[in-house]
Design an enzyme around this catalytic site. Structure first.
Site, PDB file in Angstrom:
ATOM      1  N   LYS A  87     -14.933  19.304  94.032  1.00 43.83           N
ATOM      2  CA  LYS A  87     -16.394  19.368  93.983  1.00 43.83           C
ATOM      3  C   LYS A  87     -16.963  18.014  94.400  1.00 43.83           C
ATOM      4  O   LYS A  87     -16.569  16.982  93.855  1.00 43.83           O
ATOM      5  CB  LYS A  87     -16.831  19.713  92.558  1.00 43.83           C
ATOM      6  CG  LYS A  87     -18.187  20.376  92.420  1.00 43.83           C
ATOM      7  CD  LYS A  87     -18.408  20.804  90.975  1.00 43.83           C
ATOM      8  CE  LYS A  87     -19.698  21.551  90.789  1.00 43.83           C
ATOM      9  NZ  LYS A  87     -19.939  21.905  89.372  1.00 43.83           N
TER      10      LYS A  87
HETATM   11  O1  G3P Z   1     -22.063  22.437  86.795  1.00 46.06           O
HETATM   12  C1  G3P Z   1     -23.090  22.500  87.733  1.00 46.06           C
HETATM   13  C2  G3P Z   1     -24.326  23.125  87.159  1.00 46.06           C
HETATM   14  O2  G3P Z   1     -24.059  24.462  86.788  1.00 46.06           O
HETATM   15  C3  G3P Z   1     -24.900  22.342  85.996  1.00 46.06           C
HETATM   16  O3  G3P Z   1     -26.022  23.004  85.514  1.00 46.06           O
HETATM   17  O4  G3P Z   1     -27.099  23.358  83.301  1.00 46.06           O
HETATM   18  O5  G3P Z   1     -26.435  21.031  83.982  1.00 46.06           O
HETATM   19  O6  G3P Z   1     -28.360  22.188  85.117  1.00 46.06           O
HETATM   20  P1  G3P Z   1     -26.999  22.362  84.418  1.00 46.06           P
END
Ligand code: G3P
Length: 217
Positions: A87
């Protein structure tokens, strides 16, 4: 549409895997830190532990910023397990690294994507996945689902092979909307996945059937 779980928590990953609907896992530095994982050896072992639970791709995010370090770290992560997808944040160095990984046959997930332009660069670099952050766009009064839809349409029109992995999912509604706009993958917390099961009429109907079952005994 594939279901990935967005967590580094081994128990939640196991619970989702046991339901038989899990297709992969995404992690990020915040999610790894939440599990108290410290040091390269522990981080690498944690990714291997995740790979040994799930039957699908596991996104492991690089921590480096410059090109050479991203390449070195990404190669090390990819070598941990065949399920690992490296990633990489959508930056100039990140896009350059994604192109190099693509040439090496290393699969990548371009993350922290918030615009169609970023998604275009990810696809042109040969990213395996692109991660538009739905919830974080909504948080700033933008429209995360609309971006997912636009990326899906543009990728289909130009025939890009990069899979659209909708991320930063905050609700069942986000999951349903991603389904409707044709996202290839949605990654979400276990709570949102489990909430797909909830409907008052199911609960009400089951109570009626359970009552009738007692009469059959
Ligand atoms: O892991 C990537 C993404 O899904 C993170 O989302 O909840 O931190 O905005 P969030």
């Amino acid at each position: 549409m594939k279901f990935f779980i967005d967590t580094a928590n081994l128990e939640q990953i196991s619970q989702a895997e046991s339901m038989g609907i899990l297709d992969g896992v995404t992690t990020n530095p915040s999610l790894m830190a939440k599990e108290g994982v410290k040091g390269n050896k522990a981080i690498e072992q944690h990714y291997i532990d995740i790979c040994n639970i799930v039957d699908g791709d596991v996104s492991a995010e690089v921590l480096a910023d410059d090109y050479e370090d991203i390449i070195e770290e990404g190669k090390r992560l990819a070598a941990l397990h065949k399920k690992i997808v490296v990633k990489v944040p959508c930056t100039a160095n990140g896009i350059r690294a994604i192109k190099s990984f693509s040439d090496m046959g290393i699969r990548t997930n371009c993350t922290l994507v918030f615009s169609l332009g970023q998604a275009l660069l990810a696809a042109k670099a040969g990213a395996s996945y692109v991660s538009p952050f739905v919830g974080r766009l909504d948080d700033v009064s933008s429209n995360g689902i609309e971006l997912v839809s636009r990326i899906v349409n543009v990728y289909r029109y130009y025939g890009y092979q990069t899979q659209v992995l909708a991320a930063s999912i905050r609700s069942v509604q986000h999951i349903i909307q991603c389904l409707e706009v044709g996202a290839d993958v949605v990654t979400s917390p276990l709570s949102s996945i489990m909430a797909l099961l909830d409907h008052p009429l199911t609960e009400k109907g089951l109570a009626i059937f359970n009552k009738a079952a007692k009469e059959l005994a």
